[in-house]
Every structure is written in C-alpha cells, then in structure tokens.
Design a protein around this motif. Structure first.
Motif, short mmCIF file in Angstrom:
data_model
loop_
_atom_site.label_atom_id
_atom_site.label_comp_id
_atom_site.label_asym_id
_atom_site.label_seq_id
_atom_site.Cartn_x
_atom_site.Cartn_y
_atom_site.Cartn_z
N PRO A 1 -61.51 35.13 24.04
CA PRO A 1 -61.57 33.98 22.73
C PRO A 1 -62.11 33.07 23.15
N GLU A 2 -62.91 32.94 22.13
CA GLU A 2 -64.16 31.55 21.97
C GLU A 2 -63.43 30.40 20.85
N LYS A 3 -63.69 28.96 22.09
CA LYS A 3 -63.60 28.00 21.53
C LYS A 3 -63.77 27.49 20.84
N ARG A 4 -62.34 26.75 20.03
CA ARG A 4 -62.68 27.21 18.58
C ARG A 4 -62.49 25.07 18.26
N THR A 5 -62.75 24.13 16.82
CA THR A 5 -62.66 22.86 17.30
C THR A 5 -61.45 22.63 16.30
N GLN A 6 -60.79 21.45 16.47
CA GLN A 6 -59.97 20.75 16.02
C GLN A 6 -59.38 20.79 14.98
N ALA A 7 -60.67 20.94 13.98
CA ALA A 7 -61.11 20.68 12.73
C ALA A 7 -60.36 22.01 12.20
N GLU A 8 -60.94 23.23 13.26
CA GLU A 8 -60.99 24.64 12.27
C GLU A 8 -59.24 25.62 12.90
N ILE A 9 -59.01 24.73 13.69
CA ILE A 9 -57.31 24.80 14.60
C ILE A 9 -56.36 24.33 13.54
N TRP A 10 -57.08 23.42 12.91
CA TRP A 10 -56.15 22.56 12.03
C TRP A 10 -56.16 22.85 10.95
N GLU A 11 -57.02 23.85 10.33
CA GLU A 11 -56.95 25.04 9.27
C GLU A 11 -56.39 25.87 9.12
N GLN A 12 -56.26 26.49 10.29
CA GLN A 12 -55.76 27.57 10.59
C GLN A 12 -53.83 27.24 10.67
N VAL A 13 -53.96 25.87 11.09
CA VAL A 13 -52.10 25.43 10.63
C VAL A 13 -51.77 25.49 8.83
N VAL A 14 -52.75 24.54 8.21
CA VAL A 14 -52.12 25.20 7.28
C VAL A 14 -52.60 26.06 6.38
N THR A 15 -53.52 27.13 7.09
CA THR A 15 -53.26 28.55 6.50
C THR A 15 -51.66 28.97 6.49
N ASP A 16 -51.45 29.45 7.98
CA ASP A 16 -50.13 29.70 8.07
C ASP A 16 -48.80 28.90 7.46
N MET A 17 -49.07 27.60 7.29
CA MET A 17 -47.72 27.19 7.06
C MET A 17 -47.71 27.25 5.51
N THR A 18 -48.95 27.41 4.92
CA THR A 18 -49.23 28.10 3.28
C THR A 18 -48.92 28.74 2.86
N GLU A 19 -48.78 29.75 3.26
CA GLU A 19 -48.92 31.70 3.48
C GLU A 19 -47.03 31.12 3.61
N ALA A 20 -46.62 31.05 4.76
CA ALA A 20 -45.53 30.59 5.23
C ALA A 20 -44.20 29.90 4.14
N LEU A 21 -44.85 28.95 3.35
CA LEU A 21 -44.48 28.44 2.21
C LEU A 21 -44.00 29.13 0.58
N ALA A 22 -45.15 29.85 0.61
CA ALA A 22 -44.64 30.86 -0.56
C ALA A 22 -43.72 31.31 -0.72
N VAL A 23 -42.90 31.88 0.99
CA VAL A 23 -42.15 33.28 0.31
C VAL A 23 -40.47 32.75 1.70
N LEU A 24 -40.59 31.16 2.45
CA LEU A 24 -39.93 30.34 2.94
C LEU A 24 -38.58 30.29 1.85
N PRO A 25 -37.56 30.39 2.04
CA PRO A 25 -36.30 29.61 0.95
C PRO A 25 -36.46 27.97 1.43
N PRO A 26 -35.74 27.47 -0.03
CA PRO A 26 -35.82 25.85 0.03
C PRO A 26 -34.40 25.40 1.29
N SER A 27 -33.34 26.66 1.94
CA SER A 27 -31.87 26.99 2.65
C SER A 27 -32.15 28.38 2.82
N TRP A 28 -31.32 28.38 3.68
CA TRP A 28 -30.75 29.58 4.64
C TRP A 28 -29.56 29.61 4.41
N ASP A 29 -28.73 30.90 4.42
CA ASP A 29 -27.49 30.90 4.42
C ASP A 29 -26.42 30.68 5.92
N ASP A 30 -25.21 30.61 6.12
CA ASP A 30 -24.70 29.87 7.09
C ASP A 30 -24.65 30.67 7.95
#
Length: 509
Positions: A171-200
């Motif tokens: 794999p090629e080395k990518r810039t910090q800015a590209e990695i930040w962008e990937q973090v936001v992409t993954d977290m945003t896609e997770a956010l759409a599905v994850l619940p506000p809370s889970w059961d016990d």
C-alpha cells in the motif's frame, strides 16, 4: 461486552509429504478456511467481536499506547531503567524498529483495521437479519475510523487500506489530510446506523455520541471549527441532548465500580476474567489493562510512567469555594504530600518520595487493593462528557463566541466546587487568546492522564515553533530534545519501509 469471544481468521497451509497432487485438495476438518467461515449470522458476530478483541493487544489499549499519548506529552515522563523505552517518551528515536515503543503499536493498528476490512468485505453477502447486519457493519466502520484517527495523530502520513490485505500488498503512503477524510467518512457512515444507546447486554459498543465525538475531534485537529461545532451540537441541541451528564463523584470515572455511567461517551471494556491468559490469539486471551502495573509507584508496579509534578502544583494554585484543595487532585495524582493534603495512604503504605515525584492515580486500584498486576479490570473512559464540554467551549471560543463558551467550562468546574470561571479569572473577559490559555489549564486539571494531552498540544500549535516548545520545556525538560518539524510525529517502522517500496520514511527521519 466484557465476555465477547473472538476468532482470529487464518488460512492454514498443509505440509504434505506425498507427490500426489490430489492430496493438495484435502481440507483440515478442524480448521475453517476464510472461504468457509463467512457463511452465517454467527460468523458475522464472531467477526465483529474479533475487532473488539484488538483493544486488549499490547500495542493498543492494554499497554503501550499510553506511552505515546500520556508520557510523550508534557504531563508525563519516564525514568524507566529500560533506557530505550524511556527514550521513546523523550523524543530520542534511535531504533525505528523498537518493538515495544513503536512497531507493536503500528502493527496492532493495522491488524485491527484488517479485521474491520474483513467484516466490511464479507458480511454484506451473508444471509441474515438486515438490521443486525447493518449494525455489525456500522461497528466495523466506526472502529476502522477509530484506528485511523490514532494513526493520523501519531504517524500522520501512512497507508490507507480499505480491503482485506494479503502479504503481497504494497500500500502507498497517504497524507494526514487523506487519513482525516477517511476517519470522517467511516464515522459518518457508522453514525447513520449506530443507536444513541444500547441495551444492557451490549453496553460498551459504540453509539451515535461516540461517532460524533470522534468526528468533532477530527475536525478540531484540522481547525475546521464550524464542522466541529456541528458534530458537537449533537450533545447540546441535537438527538444526544440529555443523554449525557457529569456524575456527581469525579472518582467514579476511574474505578470498576461505576462503569459505563452517564458521563461515558466511549470507553474500552476491560475484564480480569481471563487472569493470566496472555495476549496471543487464544480463546482465553487476557482482556485486562496493563496500564496500572506500568504506571504504579515502585514496589507496587514498574514505575515506567510518571506524572510531571507541575500538574500537582497547578492544582494547588486555586482553592475551591470552601477554601479547600481541588478534590480532583486526590483522584488524579499520587505524590509525596497526598496524605498530608487529603489523608490518603495509597496502597496502605508510607512512601518516602522526593519532592518532585508524582504518579498518575487515575486507573490505579489503591481504592481497594495494595498491589497491581497485568490484569486490571478497570475500563478506560476514552471520551467523557467532561471532555465534550471543554471541547465545545474551545470550539465556541475559536468561532468568536467566547461569552457563550463560559457556561460549559463552568459546568466542569462546578462539580469540583470551583468558582465560576468569570468570577475566578475576571481579567479573561471575552479575549479569545486569554480564554484559550485558561482552557488549556482547565483541560489539564480535568483530563490529565486520559490520553488527550498530546492531541491537545498538536491542535493548539504548541509544537509548531521553537518559542512554544521552549516554553513547554520549562515544565517538561524532555522537550529540550524536541526538534520542531520532526518530533511532532513518530517515524514509520523501518522494517515496513524496507519491505514496501511504496512506503517512504518521513523525510525528517
């Protein structure tokens, strides 16, 4: 969550002694291949649980990452007799292949990402309940973003791998800015599905609040203040409003007695159930936290990590509304005057320390035992609501809403029985620079030893100029070794650079 089982997926090669090529088709009936495994809903559950198991690996939250986030910052240091280990907390990076200080943490991050990628690549094709499937995929996306968040903070430029990898991949080395962008992409896609809370039964899995917190932190590290505010609004004016609050007792955030409480936004779930299980890929692998053993005072632990005494001194600069020392100090630090100040005898012993000796008390178990080991069951509160409050205040100040920011700092101060900020420090007014300088102190008093300080220093630009680094060195002499433009990030392990022609070492190394 503390009883999550996991499976490590491998393809087993068979060593055969016959020249009959048909024997090469024989499959081991006791070992599943990768093609055989991803077939059922239970496989999907085991696959996502394998991601959680990475939290207990030594390169991550069981041991070494605290050396990177807490000890390398200006609040921590190491006097370990293991010189190479201590050197990696004071910016003396000689051996880029130092296993404990560097390679293991790099390896375990990408190993965790590999497990996330396996889930994301294989679970979509499994015939199972669609709601459960989407929740499993959302957790995998959250954790992939979570581990890239650390990579962007620690190494900055690094490979981005989004598919299950093989040993032949380069794999090629990518810039910090590209990695930040990937973090936001993954977290945003997770956010759409994850619940506000889970059961016990599922407490400890990531929630919408956890995803929003990491999105906000990612934007803040890039000084994208409006985007950060939008993410943090979730906790104050959005769906998360009212879900979180400060617990009355500050100490409850650092023991095993009140875990996953109202203040917890995201915490790593530890357990001492597999006492002595080791950290290998075995069913009874340890799920404990080694931090307490490595950071405890001599005679109790290894004393490889200590707290800078200036933090203790900072606590003592302001008394609470009743004229007493800040109560947070007694739960944040072990130091020579602790018994005189609060009547506390840590671990039931009398310590003879020098005046500058101090240790992190958070996550130590002196509240109920007089020794430490490698199997602490105390959960790590990686993001607390107190952190969210202070981050929101910082964002509002950066956006010019300093007057509005005070209330969020005051909420944190009020629990410690401290005067409102404007009363205690009226000279700040609405001066953005003065407010930020005080907020830097407020974050130390509330969050010291919680793996936030290194990111804070980078975000504030305190590592960007020699003058600022010199100011830090006055309270932490390890920063006399800091080289501006170099020491703000770790070198890439040299073994990876040599094995991958697409991966260049950072130019400054």
């Amino acid at each position: 969550m503390k009883n999550l089982k996991y499976i490590f997926l491998v393809v087993v090669g068979l060593t055969l002694y016959s020249c009959d090529e048909d024997l090469l088709d024989v499959k081991n009936p006791n070992t599943l291949t990768e093609d055989q495994f991803w077939a059922s809903a239970e496989d999907a559950r085991l696959g996502v649980n394998a991601i959680y198991a990475m939290q207990y690996k030594p390169g991550l939250w069981s041991r070494w990452i605290y050396f990177r986030y807490d000890l390398t910052s200006d609040i921590g240091y190491s006097k370990s007799p293991w010189i190479e280990l201590a050197d990696w907390t004071r910016f003396q990076y000689i051996n880029y292949n130092f296993w404990e200080g560097q390679v293991q943490t790099w390896r375990d991050h990408y190993k965790a990402i590999y497990r996330c990628n396996q889930v994301l690549a294989n679970v979509p094709d499994i015939d199972m309940d669609e709601t459960e499937k989407q929740l499993i995929l959302a957790q995998a996306k959250f954790f992939r973003g979570f581990y890239y968040f650390n990579i962007a903070n620690l190494w900055e430029d690094a490979p981005i791998v989004l598919e299950p990898s093989s040993p032949e991949d380069l794999p090629e080395k990518r810039t910090q800015a590209e990695i930040w962008e990937q973090v936001v992409t993954d977290m945003t896609e997770a956010l759409a599905v994850l619940p506000p809370s889970w059961d016990d039964a599922n407490v400890g899995r990531p929630t919408k609040g956890a995803a929003q917190a990491f999105i906000a932190k990612t934007y803040m590290q890039q000084h994208m203040w409006n985007d950060a505010k939008t993410a943090l609004d979730y906790f104050f004016t959005g769906e998360g409003s009212g879900l979180y609050s400060l617990v009355p007792n500050f100490k409850d955030n650092f023991t095993h007695l009140n875990e996953n409480n109202a203040e917890s936004v995201f915490e790593i779930q530890f357990s001492d159930a597999n006492f002595g299980g080791g950290d290998g890929e075995v069913p009874n692998a340890s799920m404990g936290n080694n931090r307490a053993q490595f950071f405890a005072p001599g005679g109790i632990g290894w004393s490889d990590g200590q707290l800078r005494h200036w933090v203790v001194d900072e606590f003592k600069k302001e008394l609470d509304q009743d004229g007493n020392l800040d109560e947070r100090l007694r739960h944040s630090a072990i130091y020579s005057e602790l018994e005189a100040d609060f009547g506390d005898k840590t671990y039931g012993r009398d310590w003879q320390w020098g005046p500058d000796d101090a240790y992190f008390r958070k996550y130590q178990r002196d509240y109920y035992r007089d020794n430490e080991d490698y199997f602490s069951q105390v959960n790590l509160r990686l993001i607390r609501y107190a952190d969210i409050l202070l981050l929101y205040a910082e964002v509002l100040n950066e956006l010019g809403n300093t007057a509005q920011a005070y209330q969020y700092v005051d909420e944190v101060r009020a629990r410690a029985n401290m005067l409102p900020l404007a009363t205690a420090y009226p000279a700040i007014g609405v001066d953005q620079d003065l407010f930020l300088e005080r907020l830097k102190v407020e974050r130390v008093l509330e969050l010291c030893g919680e793996s936030t300080r290194w990111m804070d220093l980078k975000r504030w630009g305190d590592l960007n100029t020699q003058a600022r680094v010199d100011a830090i060195a006055l309270r932490d002499p390890d920063f006399n070794n800091f080289v501006v433009g170099k020491s703000h990030r770790l070198p890439i392990p040299q073994v990876d650079v040599e094995n991958n022609p697409n991966l260049d070492q950072h130019a400054e190394y």
